[in-house]
Design a protein around this motif. Structure first.
Motif, PDB file in Angstrom:
ATOM      1  N   SER A 179       0.814  -1.221   0.000  1.00  0.00           N
ATOM      2  CA  SER A 179       0.000   0.000   0.000  1.00  0.00           C
ATOM      3  C   SER A 179       0.846   1.268   0.000  1.00  0.00           C
ATOM      4  N   VAL A 180       2.024   1.192   0.564  1.00  0.00           N
ATOM      5  CA  VAL A 180       2.910   2.369   0.562  1.00  0.00           C
ATOM      6  C   VAL A 180       3.275   2.728  -0.875  1.00  0.00           C
ATOM      7  N   GLU A 181       3.511   1.698  -1.691  1.00  0.00           N
ATOM      8  CA  GLU A 181       3.917   1.912  -3.082  1.00  0.00           C
ATOM      9  C   GLU A 181       2.741   2.218  -4.000  1.00  0.00           C
ATOM     10  N   HIS A 182       1.537   1.855  -3.593  1.00  0.00           N
ATOM     11  CA  HIS A 182       0.379   1.966  -4.492  1.00  0.00           C
ATOM     12  C   HIS A 182      -0.787   2.703  -3.833  1.00  0.00           C
ATOM     13  N   GLN A 183      -0.479   3.801  -3.166  1.00  0.00           N
ATOM     14  CA  GLN A 183      -1.530   4.554  -2.469  1.00  0.00           C
ATOM     15  C   GLN A 183      -2.591   5.095  -3.427  1.00  0.00           C
ATOM     16  N   GLU A 184      -2.204   5.367  -4.667  1.00  0.00           N
ATOM     17  CA  GLU A 184      -3.155   5.917  -5.627  1.00  0.00           C
ATOM     18  C   GLU A 184      -4.290   4.937  -5.934  1.00  0.00           C
ATOM     19  N   ASN A 185      -4.068   3.651  -5.658  1.00  0.00           N
ATOM     20  CA  ASN A 185      -5.089   2.641  -5.963  1.00  0.00           C
ATOM     21  C   ASN A 185      -6.266   2.665  -4.988  1.00  0.00           C
ATOM     22  N   TYR A 186      -6.138   3.393  -3.898  1.00  0.00           N
ATOM     23  CA  TYR A 186      -7.238   3.436  -2.926  1.00  0.00           C
ATOM     24  C   TYR A 186      -8.429   4.241  -3.445  1.00  0.00           C
ATOM     25  N   GLN A 187      -8.158   5.212  -4.299  1.00  0.00           N
ATOM     26  CA  GLN A 187      -9.219   5.915  -5.028  1.00  0.00           C
ATOM     27  C   GLN A 187     -10.332   6.458  -4.123  1.00  0.00           C
ATOM     28  N   LYS A 188      -9.943   6.958  -2.959  1.00  0.00           N
ATOM     29  CA  LYS A 188     -10.890   7.613  -2.035  1.00  0.00           C
ATOM     30  C   LYS A 188     -12.030   6.692  -1.575  1.00  0.00           C
ATOM     31  N   ARG A 189     -11.794   5.391  -1.628  1.00  0.00           N
ATOM     32  CA  ARG A 189     -12.821   4.462  -1.137  1.00  0.00           C
ATOM     33  C   ARG A 189     -12.832   4.456   0.388  1.00  0.00           C
ATOM     34  N   PRO A 190     -13.991   4.277   1.016  1.00  0.00           N
ATOM     35  CA  PRO A 190     -14.085   4.323   2.480  1.00  0.00           C
ATOM     36  C   PRO A 190     -13.219   3.260   3.146  1.00  0.00           C
ATOM     37  N   ILE A 191     -12.381   3.694   4.080  1.00  0.00           N
ATOM     38  CA  ILE A 191     -11.539   2.752   4.817  1.00  0.00           C
ATOM     39  C   ILE A 191     -11.430   3.183   6.273  1.00  0.00           C
ATOM     40  N   TYR A 192     -11.660   2.228   7.152  1.00  0.00           N
ATOM     41  CA  TYR A 192     -11.601   2.432   8.600  1.00  0.00           C
ATOM     42  C   TYR A 192     -10.425   1.638   9.153  1.00  0.00           C
ATOM     43  N   PHE A 193      -9.618   2.294   9.980  1.00  0.00           N
ATOM     44  CA  PHE A 193      -8.496   1.637  10.652  1.00  0.00           C
ATOM     45  C   PHE A 193      -8.750   1.620  12.164  1.00  0.00           C
ATOM     46  N   TRP A 194      -8.414   0.515  12.800  1.00  0.00           N
ATOM     47  CA  TRP A 194      -8.334   0.477  14.267  1.00  0.00           C
ATOM     48  C   TRP A 194      -6.987  -0.121  14.624  1.00  0.00           C
ATOM     49  N   HIS A 195      -6.290   0.526  15.589  1.00  0.00           N
ATOM     50  CA  HIS A 195      -4.984  -0.004  16.000  1.00  0.00           C
ATOM     51  C   HIS A 195      -4.666   0.431  17.427  1.00  0.00           C
ATOM     52  N   GLY A 196      -4.200  -0.509  18.210  1.00  0.00           N
ATOM     53  CA  GLY A 196      -3.742  -0.203  19.560  1.00  0.00           C
ATOM     54  C   GLY A 196      -2.309   0.306  19.530  1.00  0.00           C
ATOM     55  N   GLU A 197      -2.046   1.363  20.284  1.00  0.00           N
ATOM     56  CA  GLU A 197      -0.703   1.951  20.266  1.00  0.00           C
ATOM     57  C   GLU A 197       0.356   1.056  20.898  1.00  0.00           C
ATOM     58  N   GLN A 198      -0.071   0.097  21.737  1.00  0.00           N
ATOM     59  CA  GLN A 198       0.876  -0.799  22.408  1.00  0.00           C
ATOM     60  C   GLN A 198       1.059  -2.120  21.665  1.00  0.00           C
ATOM     61  N   ASP A 199       0.578  -2.200  20.436  1.00  0.00           N
ATOM     62  CA  ASP A 199       0.650  -3.435  19.651  1.00  0.00           C
ATOM     63  C   ASP A 199       2.108  -3.744  19.296  1.00  0.00           C
TER      64      ASP A 199
END
Length: 255
Positions: A179-199
């Protein structure tokens, strides 16, 4: 709701629908489980989604659940990326089957926990038909993550069962889904992230860094990208995160 154990092609899965809606076309989510887990471990996501009128497909990943080949934790871990790439490939088959059987309204949502979140991000880079995504403790920096994993194994004294040439070939393949190399492919589609800071299993910082970079292409639609961070959480999604992820799919698939 109705929970059915089925096999589509060679893929064992749980097929969850609201009562009496098994044959209806519905907003649909394919949700992938984590490393060393199995399809039934995400039934709480499916319950919340089916309660809101969505169809949910929970597949077993390669070498997991009903597809287990009796390998130990180390053997399966060494095949981590084979498992992820197999799930991405199989998502195309599941997508085709859902449409072939006229089960879907619109397009599908895709999500997952841990390895399933990593799978989701790779899928987002190659499948423009994914309508919305939820990445729970996942990562999209495939090449960086794979290099860190190999370094970690070697520091523990494990001899990786691949040559230098095979290693370079594997990293080149992973770069296609990075995804770092191909960020343009996301095309503004809805995406939700959840992440714990202590992971410490799937580190927080690289995923948050990627989110901040992705946000730039969402400037006109900032509501379509959300990163929920929990300061004290480790590698376990909170109930609040699970509920937010399911509401995300309801909002972007069913409304």
């Amino acid at each position: 709701m109705k929970v059915q154990r089925q096999i589509w092609g060679h893929i064992p899965l749980l097929h969850i629908t609201p009562d009496n809606d098994e044959q209806s076309a519905l907003p649909t989510v394919v949700f992938f489980h984590g490393h060393m887990s199995a399809k039934e471990h995400n039934l709480h996501y499916a319950y919340q989604l089916a309660e809101k009128g969505l169809r949910v497909i929970l597949p077993d990943a390669h070498l997991h659940g009903e597809r287990s080949e009796g390998l130990d934790h180390v053997q399966i871990s060494l095949r981590f990326w084979e498992i992820v790439l197999t799930s991405i490939e199989e998502l195309a088959f599941l997508h085709e089957e859902l449409h072939k059987q006229n089960m879907v309204v619109g397009e599908i949502g895709v999500g997952g926990t841990s390895m399933g979140g990593i799978t989701t991000m790779g899928a987002m880079t190659v499948y423009p038909w994914i309508q919305a995504a939820a990445v729970m403790m996942g990562a999209g920096n495939y090449v960086e993550l794979a290099q860190a994993q190999m370094t970690q194994y070697e520091s523990r004294g494990f001899q990786l069962p691949i040559s230098e040439e095979e290693r370079e070939k594997m990293l080149a393949t992973l770069a296609m889904f990075d995804s770092v190399e191909h960020q343009e492919n996301y095309q503004k589609r809805p995406i939700y992230f959840w992440h714990g800071e202590q992971d410490v299993t799937v580190p927080f910082e690289p995923t948050y860094r990627l989110f901040k970079s992705l946000k730039k292409q969402y400037e006109e639609v900032p509501e379509k990208i959300v990163f929920r961070r929990e300061r004290e959480a480790g590698h376990a999604v909170s109930r609040a995160g699970m509920l937010e992820a399911t509401e995300w799919f309801v909002k972007h698939l069913a409304e």
